[in-house]
Write a protein that holds these residues in place. Structure first.
Motif, PDB file in Angstrom:
ATOM      1  N   GLN A  25       0.731  -1.211   0.065  1.00  0.00           N
ATOM      2  CA  GLN A  25       0.114   0.083   0.029  1.00  0.00           C
ATOM      3  C   GLN A  25       0.811   1.276   0.018  1.00  0.00           C
ATOM      4  OE1 GLN A  25      -2.683  -0.692   3.457  1.00  0.00           O
ATOM      5  NE2 GLN A  25      -4.385  -0.940   1.844  1.00  0.00           N
ATOM      6  N   ILE A  26       1.952   1.133   0.905  1.00  0.00           N
ATOM      7  CA  ILE A  26       2.817   2.457   0.700  1.00  0.00           C
ATOM      8  C   ILE A  26       3.381   2.656  -0.656  1.00  0.00           C
ATOM      9  CG2 ILE A  26       4.871   3.278   1.643  1.00  0.00           C
ATOM     10  CD1 ILE A  26       4.136   1.891   4.382  1.00  0.00           C
ATOM     11  N   PHE A  27       4.020   1.523  -1.239  1.00  0.00           N
ATOM     12  CA  PHE A  27       4.667   1.531  -2.472  1.00  0.00           C
ATOM     13  C   PHE A  27       3.491   2.141  -3.498  1.00  0.00           C
ATOM     14  CE2 PHE A  27       6.878   0.572  -6.422  1.00  0.00           C
ATOM     15  CZ  PHE A  27       8.123   1.320  -6.208  1.00  0.00           C
ATOM     16  N   LEU A  28       2.277   1.616  -3.498  1.00  0.00           N
ATOM     17  CA  LEU A  28       1.387   1.949  -4.360  1.00  0.00           C
ATOM     18  C   LEU A  28       1.008   3.652  -4.173  1.00  0.00           C
ATOM     19  CD1 LEU A  28      -1.787  -0.173  -5.037  1.00  0.00           C
ATOM     20  CD2 LEU A  28      -1.618   2.558  -5.354  1.00  0.00           C
ATOM     21  N   ALA A  29       0.964   4.075  -2.963  1.00  0.00           N
ATOM     22  CA  ALA A  29       0.804   5.525  -2.690  1.00  0.00           C
ATOM     23  C   ALA A  29       1.964   6.209  -3.292  1.00  0.00           C
ATOM     24  CB  ALA A  29       0.670   5.692  -1.195  1.00  0.00           C
ATOM     25  N   LEU A  30       3.129   5.693  -2.836  1.00  0.00           N
ATOM     26  CA  LEU A  30       4.550   6.453  -3.801  1.00  0.00           C
ATOM     27  C   LEU A  30       4.295   6.688  -5.039  1.00  0.00           C
ATOM     28  CD1 LEU A  30       7.318   7.359  -3.461  1.00  0.00           C
ATOM     29  CD2 LEU A  30       8.096   5.085  -3.062  1.00  0.00           C
ATOM     30  N   LEU A  31       3.919   5.563  -5.743  1.00  0.00           N
ATOM     31  CA  LEU A  31       3.743   5.462  -7.258  1.00  0.00           C
ATOM     32  C   LEU A  31       2.856   6.478  -7.622  1.00  0.00           C
ATOM     33  CD1 LEU A  31       3.883   1.370  -8.105  1.00  0.00           C
ATOM     34  CD2 LEU A  31       5.527   3.303  -8.887  1.00  0.00           C
ATOM     35  N   GLY A  32       1.585   6.488  -7.120  1.00  0.00           N
ATOM     36  CA  GLY A  32       0.414   7.567  -7.449  1.00  0.00           C
ATOM     37  C   GLY A  32       0.995   9.028  -7.204  1.00  0.00           C
ATOM     38  N   LYS A  33       1.469   9.198  -5.921  1.00  0.00           N
ATOM     39  CA  LYS A  33       1.890  10.565  -5.442  1.00  0.00           C
ATOM     40  C   LYS A  33       2.931  10.998  -6.032  1.00  0.00           C
ATOM     41  CE  LYS A  33      -0.537  10.333  -0.949  1.00  0.00           C
ATOM     42  NZ  LYS A  33      -0.238  10.240   0.549  1.00  0.00           N
ATOM     43  N   GLN A  34       3.935  10.329  -6.321  1.00  0.00           N
ATOM     44  CA  GLN A  34       5.359  10.942  -6.789  1.00  0.00           C
ATOM     45  C   GLN A  34       5.789  10.355  -8.133  1.00  0.00           C
ATOM     46  OE1 GLN A  34       8.248  11.924  -4.141  1.00  0.00           O
ATOM     47  NE2 GLN A  34       7.183  11.331  -2.309  1.00  0.00           N
ATOM     48  N   TYR A  35       5.335   9.617  -8.565  1.00  0.00           N
ATOM     49  CA  TYR A  35       5.651   8.882  -9.844  1.00  0.00           C
ATOM     50  C   TYR A  35       4.668   9.034 -10.979  1.00  0.00           C
ATOM     51  CZ  TYR A  35      10.000   7.012  -7.586  1.00  0.00           C
ATOM     52  OH  TYR A  35      11.094   6.752  -6.984  1.00  0.00           O
ATOM     53  N   GLY A  36       3.651   9.341 -10.846  1.00  0.00           N
ATOM     54  CA  GLY A  36       2.423   9.340 -11.540  1.00  0.00           C
ATOM     55  C   GLY A  36       1.574   8.347 -12.130  1.00  0.00           C
ATOM     56  N   VAL A  37       1.801   7.239 -11.434  1.00  0.00           N
ATOM     57  CA  VAL A  37       1.359   5.922 -11.874  1.00  0.00           C
ATOM     58  C   VAL A  37       0.064   5.760 -10.984  1.00  0.00           C
ATOM     59  CG1 VAL A  37       1.641   3.380 -11.422  1.00  0.00           C
ATOM     60  CG2 VAL A  37       3.583   5.000 -12.051  1.00  0.00           C
ATOM     61  N   ARG A  38      -1.132   6.208 -11.677  1.00  0.00           N
ATOM     62  CA  ARG A  38      -2.371   6.335 -11.297  1.00  0.00           C
ATOM     63  C   ARG A  38      -3.490   5.558 -11.758  1.00  0.00           C
ATOM     64  NH1 ARG A  38      -0.556  12.343 -11.228  1.00  0.00           N
ATOM     65  NH2 ARG A  38       0.419  12.467  -9.261  1.00  0.00           N
ATOM     66  N   PRO A  39      -3.499   4.633 -11.755  1.00  0.00           N
ATOM     67  CA  PRO A  39      -4.480   3.499 -12.228  1.00  0.00           C
ATOM     68  C   PRO A  39      -5.882   3.886 -11.637  1.00  0.00           C
ATOM     69  CG  PRO A  39      -3.221   1.948 -11.037  1.00  0.00           C
ATOM     70  CD  PRO A  39      -2.408   3.357 -11.290  1.00  0.00           C
ATOM     71  N   GLU A  40      -7.140   3.615 -12.204  1.00  0.00           N
ATOM     72  CA  GLU A  40      -8.344   3.847 -11.337  1.00  0.00           C
ATOM     73  C   GLU A  40      -8.358   3.363 -10.388  1.00  0.00           C
ATOM     74  OE1 GLU A  40     -12.986   3.075 -12.254  1.00  0.00           O
ATOM     75  OE2 GLU A  40     -11.811   3.304 -14.195  1.00  0.00           O
ATOM     76  N   GLY A  41      -8.759   3.869  -9.074  1.00  0.00           N
ATOM     77  CA  GLY A  41      -8.929   3.230  -7.826  1.00  0.00           C
ATOM     78  C   GLY A  41      -7.535   3.356  -6.937  1.00  0.00           C
ATOM     79  N   TRP A  42      -6.656   3.932  -7.435  1.00  0.00           N
ATOM     80  CA  TRP A  42      -5.238   3.810  -6.865  1.00  0.00           C
ATOM     81  C   TRP A  42      -5.230   4.191  -5.304  1.00  0.00           C
ATOM     82  CZ3 TRP A  42      -1.971   7.605  -4.983  1.00  0.00           C
ATOM     83  CH2 TRP A  42      -2.091   8.962  -5.329  1.00  0.00           C
ATOM     84  N   ARG A  43      -5.959   5.517  -5.019  1.00  0.00           N
ATOM     85  CA  ARG A  43      -6.146   5.924  -3.921  1.00  0.00           C
ATOM     86  C   ARG A  43      -6.722   4.794  -2.845  1.00  0.00           C
ATOM     87  NH1 ARG A  43      -4.003  11.102  -2.785  1.00  0.00           N
ATOM     88  NH2 ARG A  43      -3.891  12.310  -4.878  1.00  0.00           N
ATOM     89  N   GLU A  44      -7.767   4.410  -3.222  1.00  0.00           N
ATOM     90  CA  GLU A  44      -8.543   3.427  -2.281  1.00  0.00           C
ATOM     91  C   GLU A  44      -7.506   2.198  -1.977  1.00  0.00           C
ATOM     92  OE1 GLU A  44     -11.213   6.280  -4.517  1.00  0.00           O
ATOM     93  OE2 GLU A  44      -9.713   4.867  -5.353  1.00  0.00           O
TER      94      GLU A  44
END
Length: 189
Positions: A133-152
């Motif tokens: 979950q932390i790495f997913l958040a890192l990808l979304g917040k800082q690397y622009g990897v944002r598939p649908e529902g990434w925050r959830e």
């Protein structure tokens, strides 16, 4: 994937983390029982000791385990537990070789949903639910990897404006906020 990050708080280590998917994954793997910036400096230290400018999953997976452990144990050690972490890094690299042809970015590239990305990250050796979950958040917040529902899928770590984890570190000020949050959590336990 090139992006500007401040996870290691060292320009040369952060530059590697910003351009190397494998370095980012290895940094996250090392992020336990040591300060975050020490963990995320680890991939840079490993590349320097290998005489390379990036990590290579095929090369690391194929290395002699005792020699690789010795490489991580050299002073200053890459981690508080260099032997066990060397084994984990090699297991992660072998998994990437077996499942993604050694290309760490393929773990998240083209993934359609946060749920699927979480599932892939959670399957990585050394990654449990929280680390995934932390790495997913890192990808979304800082690397622009944002598939649908990434925050959830990232749970509380995906919350905008939070200061819970390495995903929220953008410089010394946010590092201090994350540290303060972690200390509050420890005190509450």
């Amino acid at each position: 994937m090139a992006t500007k990050v401040h996870l290691a708080q060292r320009p040369e280590a952060d530059e590697l983390l910003g351009r190397s998917p494998l370095a980012a994954l290895v940094g996250m793997l090392l992020d336990q029982q040591v300060p975050m910036e020490w963990a995320f400096t680890g991939p840079y230290t490993i590349t320097q000791r290998l005489g390379a400018d990036d990590l290579d999953a095929h090369e690391i997976a194929a290395r002699d385990p005792e020699r690789f452990a010795a490489l991580l144990s050299e002073k200053p050690a890459v981690h508080r537990y260099p032997g066990s972490m060397a084994k984990r890094v090699q297991q992660l690299c072998q998994y990437l070789v077996d499942n993604y042809d050694g290309d760490a970015e393929r773990v998240w590239k083209g993934v359609d949903s946060g749920k699927e990305l979480f599932k892939r990250l959670n399957a990585l050796p050394g990654f449990g639910k929280q680390k995934a979950q932390i790495f997913l958040a890192l990808l979304g917040k800082q690397y622009g990897v944002r598939p649908e529902g990434w925050r959830e899928a990232a749970g509380a770590y995906g919350e905008e404006g939070s200061h819970r984890s390495v995903a929220d570190i953008t410089g010394p000020e946010t590092l201090a906020k994350v540290r303060a949050f972690k200390q509050e959590q420890k005190a509450a336990k």
